[in-house]
Write an enzyme that holds these catalytic residues in place. Structure first.
Site, PDB file in Angstrom:
ATOM      1  CB  CYS B 149     -15.466   6.462   4.717  1.00 58.34           C
ATOM      2  SG  CYS B 149     -15.218   7.419   6.214  1.00 58.34           S
ATOM      3  CG  HIS B 150     -15.461   5.896   0.639  1.00 60.31           C
ATOM      4  ND1 HIS B 150     -14.599   6.634   1.415  1.00 60.31           N
ATOM      5  CD2 HIS B 150     -16.347   6.783   0.127  1.00 60.31           C
ATOM      6  CE1 HIS B 150     -14.929   7.917   1.357  1.00 60.31           C
ATOM      7  NE2 HIS B 150     -15.990   8.034   0.583  1.00 60.31           N
ATOM      8  N   GLY B 151     -16.226   1.515   2.516  1.00 56.93           N
ATOM      9  CA  GLY B 151     -16.297   0.057   2.477  1.00 56.93           C
ATOM     10  C   GLY B 151     -15.006  -0.660   2.131  1.00 56.93           C
TER      11      GLY B 151
END
Lengths: 423, 185, 267
Positions: B149-151
């Site tokens: 999703c956001h690393g």
């Protein structure tokens, strides 16, 4: 009307700020605070407020129950049992909701009886009465669909029988029934739409109740004497006099309600509804909930399918035109020496219909049901219209305050000095 | 009676009638208690029901998990990652100095038995499920899990090493009921 | 009569009586229908949970569960119950875990997509004797043994009826033609029941030494079934007593306040 801020009389700055922009506090004060109300209500006048409370209880419990209920034929029964067993206080919510329906009908039947006895349906309160009958009809539809939701044997077969009533309509009847079902028998589509409507209709009822109350606050309340208040000496402010009197009735109502819920929760129900619905087996005796029995008796009193259905709906529809069937100008039965006995008989007759509605439709029961049905209609269609012309009513009191003050002496000055805003 | 005769705006303004005030106060207090008591069943009905609570613990069989493999079990509606780590993975996890960690925890404090890492597979950033359970998944820069999703990158101890997540993957309460079985919750 | 009615309306008792009368009329209206057709008088049995304040006798519940488990459960399921519910009849967690573990339940699918059997956990439903109604009918000569979870609520007569039924097997009276595979029971509507008499003296061996007479077993299993149908009963009645007492005090207070407020209004 001038445009601009409302002149608010409230001192509290927050209340005043809101009230001058939206005079909701002024309205409440006028409609429930100082609202001039006849001073001679008896406890029969509790039942409107009780019905309101009951509606709130049904909506509140219903919303929370719906968080756990599953409207699917394969899961509905089990989801109700899960509510009873696993959901915290689920049994309480469900038993309150279930018995709340019975309480609602008890309250509303007494409320209607009060209207009949004291002539509350007569001019100028005809529209108020008609709105009440609309609420009654909506209640019946809501109660019927709610009873289907647990998906027990009575749910299923009750739904089948009642929806089949519509098949009596010539030509399009069959198609209407299929449309109601969303299939070729009562099944999952029927259950889901009943759930949807069962959730929706109470809010429609709230809307009509609002209109009912709005109409009431234009004409003002009727009272046990059935005569109009002639001046401030005849009325008292709604608050605190009737807020407290309604509270007394409310506690008594809660005691009866609590006794049902906690000690006899299934007393008014039918054991067959704890058997999961089975479309292949009909219970030996299909009986609707007790509050539908009088109308069920009328349905079965007629040996013709269409005729029975028409008569059953007519038994409720006739209430709509009651204000014009009763030709007497005297409202309260206290002053109608003949009509009151016919109304008492009508009340007993209603009880007979309720009793016979639970009996199998055979033998003497059919005969009894027919006589009772005949009297039900005779009272409205023949007796009331004729009595208005033939009966000599007793002389009416001069005013509400007169018979109230024993001896009929002059009024104390204080009574008139009470805050009365004559609407 | 004199009170009733006196013309005043409120029906009851007379001072000194303490018995009535006391009565009203008591009745009001009773009503308030009643209303409060009525609210509780409604509120409590939205708490987890008994059947939900009964499933608040789950058992996992570890026997079929080979070294280097991971399984996912569902616990309270969330995935729990159970990984049987290799020697290298354990060593890598323990070699990291705590000062390099955003949420400093030793690997030893996160496991009961060295090879078995048990963590809740929910990214501590915004609740996505990190990748890394299957050999073909991306494992992130630190050989553990990677949240797409956001690393966020997690290491072989499930600790946050890179990316926006603030905390390590949570370790659920669990216990070994035998050598090859654990009970979570 | 109308004057009486009007008077009633004027006082509190009147309103209460009206409510009570409405309640009284309704069951009069509906009860006969339940039993209509064939009203067989049931012998009244004394149970611990009867009356307004009755509670379930825990020892009887545990014996009743034993009867259900060893006798009834061969054909009758109780699908609303979980093994964890047995904690409420006074069994310990270890005992309940042991009981659950005696039953294999289906779980799955596993990673290979196959359903598998495993010992039941306390969070599992009671195991059903048949996978579906068709299988149940096939094994029982076409008759469907009903689920017993709420049977006490689902039969007119409730616990009295269940107890009467279990003890009501006799030889058919002379001239009564019994259909093939059916059994005569005094209390079953129509008297022909597919279920054979399953309770014989000493059918089960009670751990607490209670003698397993037919009446005792029937009483115990009925108690167990009544609890299964209404597990909330004890909590409900306890709560009801408190709430009604509260309401009575509340009613007295409200009425006193009402009298005070109305004291200055002539009526």
């Amino acid at each position: 009307m001038a445009i601009g801020l409302h002149q608010s009389d409230f001192k509290n700055p927050v209340v005043r700020w809101i009230d001058s922009r939206m005079p909701i506090f002024t309205m409440m004060q006028k409609e429930y605070g100082t609202f001039p109300t006849p001073r001679n209500f008896n406890y029969f006048w509790n039942f409107g407020a009780l019905a309101m409370i009951n509606l709130m209880i049904m909506i509140a419990t219903g919303i929370f129950l719906s968080m756990h209920y599953t409207a699917h034929t394969s899961m509905a029964f089990d989801s109700v049992e899960r509510i009873m067993r696993d959901v915290n206080f689920g049994w309480l919510l469900r038993y309150v909701h279930m018995n709340g329906a019975s309480m609602f009908f008890i309250v509303v039947y007494i409320h209607i009886w009060r209207g009949l006895w004291y002539g509350s349906y007569k001019a100028p309160r005809e529209l108020l009465w008609i709105l009440g009958v609309v609420i009654f009809l909506l209640m019946m539809a809501t109660a019927f669909m709610g009873y289907v939701l647990p998906w027990g044997q009575m749910s299923f077969w009750g739904a089948t029988v009642i929806t089949n009533l519509f098949s009596a309509i010539p030509i399009v009847g069959e198609n209407i029934v299929i449309w109601l079902w969303g299939g070729f028998s009562v099944d999952n589509p029927t259950l889901s739409r009943f759930f949807s409507l069962h959730y929706l209709l109470p809010f429609v009822i709230v809307g009509v109740v609002f209109l009912h109350v709005a109409a009431l606050h234009i004409t003002g309340s009727n009272n046990p004497l059935g005569i109009d208040p002639k001046g401030p000496q005849d009325t008292i402010p709604f608050h605190p006099y009737y807020t407290i009197k309604d509270s007394v009735g409310m506690v008594v109502y809660f005691i009866v309600f609590a006794f049902l819920v906690f000690f006899a929760p299934n007393y008014l129900g039918h054991p067959d509804n704890y058997i999961p619905a089975n479309p292949l087996v009909t219970p030996a005796h299909i009986v609707p909930e007790w509050y539908f029995l009088p109308f069920y008796a009328i349905l079965r009193a007629v040996p013709d399918k269409l005729g029975g259905v028409v008569l059953m709906f007519a038994s409720i529809a006739i209430l709509f035109i009651l204000p014009w069937l009763d030709t007497s100008s005297v409202r309260s039965m206290r002053f109608r020496p003949v009509a009151k006995w016919f109304l008492v008989l009508w009340g007993l007759n209603f009880a007979v219909l309720m009793w016979v509605g639970a009996k199998p439709a055979e033998g003497h029961y059919v005969t009894i049901a027919r006589f009772a049905t005949a009297y039900y209609f005779l009272y409205f269609l023949v007796i009331l219209p004729l009595l208005g012309r033939l009966e000599r009513p007793l002389s009416l009191p001069e005013s509400i305050a007169k018979p109230v003050l024993r001896g009929g002496g002059p009024l104390p000055a204080g009574a008139a000095a009470k805050p009365m805003e004559k609407a | 009676m004199a009170e009733a005769m006196a013309p005043h705006p409120a029906p009851h303004g007379e001072a000194g009638d303490t018995r009535r005030d006391f009565l009203k106060l008591t009745a009001g207090a009773f009503a308030a208690v009643g209303v409060g008591a009525i609210a509780w069943p409604f509120i409590d009905s939205m708490n987890p029901a008994r059947d939900v609570l009964a499933l608040s613990s789950t058992e996992a069989d570890l026997a079929p998990v080979a070294v280097g493999q991971a399984i996912t079990v569902s616990w309270r509606g969330k995935p729990v990652f159970i990984k049987r780590r290799t020697e290298e993975e354990i060593r890598a996890a323990r070699a990291v100095p705590l000062s390099e960690l955003r949420d400093p925890q030793t690997d030893q404090s996160r496991v009961i038995r060295d090879p078995w890492l048990v963590v809740i597979g929910v990214c501590t950033h915004l609740g996505c499920i990190p990748l890394g359970q299957k050999p073909t998944d991306p494992h992130g820069d630190f050989g553990g899990w990677f949240c797409p999703c956001h690393g966020s990158h997690y290491d072989t101890s499930g600790r946050i090493r890179l990316g926006p997540a603030p905390a390590n993957l949570a370790v659920p309460e669990y216990a070994f009921t035998s050598d090859t079985q654990i009970r979570i919750g | 009569m109308p004057r009486v009615l009007a008077k009633m309306g004027r006082n509190l008792v009147g309103a209460l009586m009206l409510g009570a009368a409405a309640l009284a009329v309704t069951p009069m209206a509906s009860t006969p229908a339940r039993a209509a057709g064939e009203a067989i008088p049931l012998p009244a049995t004394q149970f611990s949970f009867e009356g307004l304040f009755g509670t379930f006798d825990r020892a009887s519940l545990q014996r009743g569960f034993q009867v259900y488990k060893e006798v009834c459960s061969a054909c009758h399921g109780m699908r609303q119950l979980f093994y964890r519910n047995l904690l409420e009849i006074g069994l310990t967690e270890a005992q309940v875990r042991n009981i659950a573990a005696q039953f294999e339940v289906q779980d799955g699918p596993n990673d290979l997509g196959e359903m598998f059997e495993r010992p039941a956990r306390i969070s599992d439903h009671f195991r059903r004797p048949f996978p579906n109604d068709q299988a149940a009918r096939a094994a029982n000569n076409g008759a469907l043994p009903p689920d017993l979870s709420v049977i006490v609520k689902a039969r007119a007569g409730g616990a009295d009826y269940i107890h009467a039924l279990l003890t009501g097997y006799t030889d058919p009276p002379e001239g009564f033609t019994l259909m093939d595979g059916m059994n005569y029971n005094k209390y079953f509507p129509g008297h022909q029941i597919a279920m054979p008499n399953v309770l014989n003296p000493g059918q089960v061996e009670y751990a607490d030494g209670t003698e397993a007479t037919v009446d005792q077993m029937a009483r115990d299993v009925t108690t167990f079934l009544a609890w299964a149908a209404e597990p909330e009963l004890e909590q409900r009645r306890q709560m009801g007593v408190k709430i009604i007492l509260f309401l009575i005090v509340m009613g007295g207070l409200t009425y006193a306040v009402k009298r005070r407020i109305w004291a200055d209004v002539k009526h």
